[in-house]
Design an enzyme around this catalytic site. Sequence first.
Site, PDB file in Angstrom:
ATOM      1  N   ALA A  90      45.988  -3.028 -24.710  1.00 45.84           N
ATOM      2  CA  ALA A  90      45.963  -2.911 -23.250  1.00 45.84           C
ATOM      3  C   ALA A  90      44.773  -3.688 -22.687  1.00 45.84           C
ATOM      4  O   ALA A  90      43.755  -3.852 -23.363  1.00 45.84           O
ATOM      5  CB  ALA A  90      45.864  -1.449 -22.842  1.00 45.84           C
ATOM      6  N   ASP A  91      44.913  -4.188 -21.436  1.00 48.51           N
ATOM      7  CA  ASP A  91      43.731  -4.712 -20.751  1.00 48.51           C
ATOM      8  C   ASP A  91      43.341  -3.709 -19.661  1.00 48.51           C
ATOM      9  O   ASP A  91      43.961  -2.647 -19.528  1.00 48.51           O
ATOM     10  CB  ASP A  91      43.970  -6.123 -20.213  1.00 48.51           C
ATOM     11  CG  ASP A  91      45.048  -6.179 -19.145  1.00 48.51           C
ATOM     12  OD1 ASP A  91      45.382  -5.131 -18.556  1.00 48.51           O
ATOM     13  OD2 ASP A  91      45.566  -7.282 -18.891  1.00 48.51           O
ATOM     14  N   SER A  92      42.312  -4.035 -18.890  1.00 49.24           N
ATOM     15  CA  SER A  92      41.799  -3.054 -17.931  1.00 49.24           C
ATOM     16  C   SER A  92      42.852  -2.674 -16.879  1.00 49.24           C
ATOM     17  O   SER A  92      42.906  -1.533 -16.431  1.00 49.24           O
ATOM     18  CB  SER A  92      40.536  -3.595 -17.251  1.00 49.24           C
ATOM     19  OG  SER A  92      40.844  -4.811 -16.581  1.00 49.24           O
ATOM     20  N   ASP A 136      46.137  -2.659 -17.432  1.00 51.62           N
ATOM     21  CA  ASP A 136      47.112  -1.793 -18.112  1.00 51.62           C
ATOM     22  C   ASP A 136      46.647  -0.341 -18.100  1.00 51.62           C
ATOM     23  O   ASP A 136      47.444   0.581 -17.904  1.00 51.62           O
ATOM     24  CB  ASP A 136      47.288  -2.237 -19.580  1.00 51.62           C
ATOM     25  CG  ASP A 136      48.046  -3.550 -19.707  1.00 51.62           C
ATOM     26  OD1 ASP A 136      49.019  -3.746 -18.969  1.00 51.62           O
ATOM     27  OD2 ASP A 136      47.647  -4.372 -20.551  1.00 51.62           O
TER      28      ASP A 136
END
Lengths: 78, 419
Positions: free
Chosen positions: A35-37, A39
């Site tokens: 995940a990224d921020s 997400d």
Amino acid sequence: MSDTAERVKKIVVEHLNVDAEKVTDTASFIEDLGADSLDTVELVMAFEEEFGIEIPDDAAESIVTVGDAVKYIDKANA
Amino acid sequence: MRRVVVTGLGLVTPLASGVESTWERLVAGQSGARRIDKFNTDDLATKIACMVPKGDGTNATFNADAYVELKEQRKVDEFIVFGLAAAQQAVTDSGWEPRTEEERERTGVMIGSGVGGLEGIAEASLVLAEKGPRRISPFFIPGRLINLVSGHASIRFGYKGPNSAVVTACATGAHAIGDAARMIALDDADVMLAGGAEASICRIGVAGFNACRALATKYNDTPEKASRPYDRDRDGFVMGEGAGMVMLEELEHAKARGAKIYAEVKGYGLSGDAYHITAPAEDGNGGYRAMQMALKRSGLSVADIDYINAHGTSTMADGIELKAVERLLGDAAPGKPMSSTKSATGHLLGAAGAVEAIFCILAMRDGIIPPTLNLDNPDVETSLNLVPHTAIKREVRVAMSNSFGFGGTNACLILTRPE
């Protein structure tokens, strides 16, 4: 696995498109599940929707792993 | 100035997904128009559009999953998915893979859209009204911004050169190719991925264009008859969707790696009408000046032009463009072929200019000029050959493509066959 854990896992699998077996209690959304921020923001929104709770931003920041999310939701719904 | 050539093509259109399938169907005189079935049109004056055929990829249908992961598709508006698909096709076709940091820094992206993520904005505004700001997705903004096709393409392919996006309504695709070509000519980059993408066939999009009285409304039961440029019974354009992408490359760069060269971007002209927000100036002077500028840049004469792909949207503006073209051509006008491929694809708005530039390139490659469908009763008098109904065989060495947009913006590209 608790009902909360099942539902959390389902949301994570759907949103991050990851294999269910990777979504363990200790799996970190960013480190282990790709995940990224942004997400993680969306995941928190999905938890709020699913469990009918509100997760304030400072609390959301402390939710790093799948287990953190389950613990927070169970506490909020207790 | 450095010379710029086209070394890769990509198309997602209402006719097909893929360059060759789209071209085959265009030349065969097929139409991409049909009844809109993806949302309720009961209360809309227009119930038809030219829509990208979706499917599992067989029979040239568009399979989004083949280009963009499902997880990523959910975060972006469809114009970005169409754009990335056509971009992937063009990149693969070109065979260009930058391997060094310098090569990556000399490869850029210039992909635009006319209206961008309209559907996503409409949906999010309902969420905001019904559920409040905390339910707005973090992907709402980055999933709607027009320059995010360029952004995603840069991330996917590792292109670190100039990264920009054109927004000039229905002239976007042509401006994107022209502007990108200039960046190469001016030595800002060696390779540029350029084009346009559009996916605005949604309730609010149709309602908005209907309010402008811009769309065909009389042909809801015979969709394939609706887009009829120059015809007496035309009553507006038909919305289209999709994307067109080209790989542009400096001539010596392309030669050095043995790339297949489709065409040279020889001329580019642009102008403004300073007249009206939606209607072209009645004297057609803006379009005329764009064409004249492109011709001057190309160093060619009007007699050299073998084919003109008209803007020709199937509106009252068709005649204005036609007069401007006749004025440009002068004595060279009689018999000169000019067709409007929007009769088959509908109007792809911000993608139209790029898609139509590709049609010009394929006309040069194959010596075939695609037709203007539904031109049963021309209401224009002209010595030009408007190529009614059926494609014609004709050697094309020089092709010109016109694109004009709301706001009175005009673009013209002149492409030539490689020597």
